[in-house]
Design a protein around this motif. Structure first.
Motif, PDB file in Angstrom:
ATOM      1  N   LEU A  16       0.820  -1.205   0.000  1.00 57.49           N
ATOM      2  CA  LEU A  16       0.000   0.000   0.000  1.00 57.49           C
ATOM      3  C   LEU A  16       0.857   1.259   0.000  1.00 57.49           C
ATOM      4  CD1 LEU A  16      -2.902  -0.798   2.492  1.00 57.49           C
ATOM      5  CD2 LEU A  16      -3.098  -0.309   0.067  1.00 57.49           C
ATOM      6  N   VAL A  19       2.542   1.815  -3.481  1.00 58.42           N
ATOM      7  CA  VAL A  19       1.599   2.311  -4.482  1.00 58.42           C
ATOM      8  C   VAL A  19       1.262   3.766  -4.202  1.00 58.42           C
ATOM      9  CG1 VAL A  19      -0.785   2.093  -5.322  1.00 58.42           C
ATOM     10  CG2 VAL A  19       0.634   0.069  -5.070  1.00 58.42           C
ATOM     11  N   TYR A  20       1.060   4.121  -2.944  1.00 61.04           N
ATOM     12  CA  TYR A  20       0.706   5.494  -2.611  1.00 61.04           C
ATOM     13  C   TYR A  20       1.861   6.453  -2.898  1.00 61.04           C
ATOM     14  CZ  TYR A  20      -0.713   9.652  -0.121  1.00 61.04           C
ATOM     15  OH  TYR A  20      -1.019  10.944   0.197  1.00 61.04           O
ATOM     16  N   ASN A  23       2.240   6.860  -6.849  1.00 61.62           N
ATOM     17  CA  ASN A  23       1.134   7.434  -7.615  1.00 61.62           C
ATOM     18  C   ASN A  23       0.366   8.527  -6.898  1.00 61.62           C
ATOM     19  OD1 ASN A  23       1.625   5.551  -9.619  1.00 61.62           O
ATOM     20  ND2 ASN A  23       0.229   4.073  -8.728  1.00 61.62           N
ATOM     21  N   PHE A  25      -1.958   7.963  -4.913  1.00 62.39           N
ATOM     22  CA  PHE A  25      -3.323   7.462  -4.986  1.00 62.39           C
ATOM     23  C   PHE A  25      -3.401   6.227  -4.094  1.00 62.39           C
ATOM     24  CE2 PHE A  25      -7.440   6.968  -6.706  1.00 62.39           C
ATOM     25  CZ  PHE A  25      -7.653   5.627  -6.855  1.00 62.39           C
ATOM     26  N   ASN A  27      -4.695   2.913  -3.400  1.00 60.78           N
ATOM     27  CA  ASN A  27      -5.355   1.812  -4.084  1.00 60.78           C
ATOM     28  C   ASN A  27      -5.669   0.722  -3.063  1.00 60.78           C
ATOM     29  OD1 ASN A  27      -6.276  -0.122  -5.770  1.00 60.78           O
ATOM     30  ND2 ASN A  27      -4.407  -0.340  -6.965  1.00 60.78           N
ATOM     31  N   LEU A  28      -6.925   0.615  -2.689  1.00 59.23           N
ATOM     32  CA  LEU A  28      -7.315  -0.362  -1.675  1.00 59.23           C
ATOM     33  C   LEU A  28      -7.565  -1.753  -2.251  1.00 59.23           C
ATOM     34  CD1 LEU A  28      -9.632   1.851   0.519  1.00 59.23           C
ATOM     35  CD2 LEU A  28      -7.263   1.206   0.928  1.00 59.23           C
ATOM     36  N   ALA A  29      -7.384  -1.933  -3.543  1.00 58.13           N
ATOM     37  CA  ALA A  29      -7.527  -3.257  -4.148  1.00 58.13           C
ATOM     38  C   ALA A  29      -6.263  -4.090  -3.956  1.00 58.13           C
ATOM     39  CB  ALA A  29      -7.841  -3.137  -5.626  1.00 58.13           C
ATOM     40  N   THR A  30      -5.150  -3.463  -3.608  1.00 60.05           N
ATOM     41  CA  THR A  30      -3.889  -4.181  -3.445  1.00 60.05           C
ATOM     42  C   THR A  30      -3.962  -5.280  -2.388  1.00 60.05           C
ATOM     43  OG1 THR A  30      -2.703  -2.215  -4.159  1.00 60.05           O
ATOM     44  CG2 THR A  30      -1.419  -3.900  -3.048  1.00 60.05           C
TER      45      THR A  30
END
Length: 64
Positions: A16, A19-20, A23, A25, A27-30
């Motif tokens: 998490l 990714v943050y 980007n 952003f 992304n809670l799909a990770t």
């Protein structure tokens, strides 16, 4: 089993953050992508005594 759960949660948290930071952003799909596969792999290998490679292949296939 607690160590395995802690390492899994830590690994997903690092994902998490990466990714943050890259980007800006969240992304809670990770975590959803890795949690089910990791828990299935641990269950099949540790509790049911399956071969690691067979359980790994099925766990990866279940994550798709």
């Amino acid at each position: 089993m607690g160590l395995l759960n802690g390492l899994t949660i830590g690994l997903l948290a690092v994902g998490l953050v990466l990714v943050y930071k890259s980007n800006r952003f969240l992304n809670l799909a990770t975590p959803r992508l890795g949690t089910l596969s990791a828990l299935l792999l641990a269950k099949w290998v540790l509790d049911w005594g399956w071969n690691w490679w067979a359980a790994f292949g099925l766990a990866v296939a279940s994550g798709w």
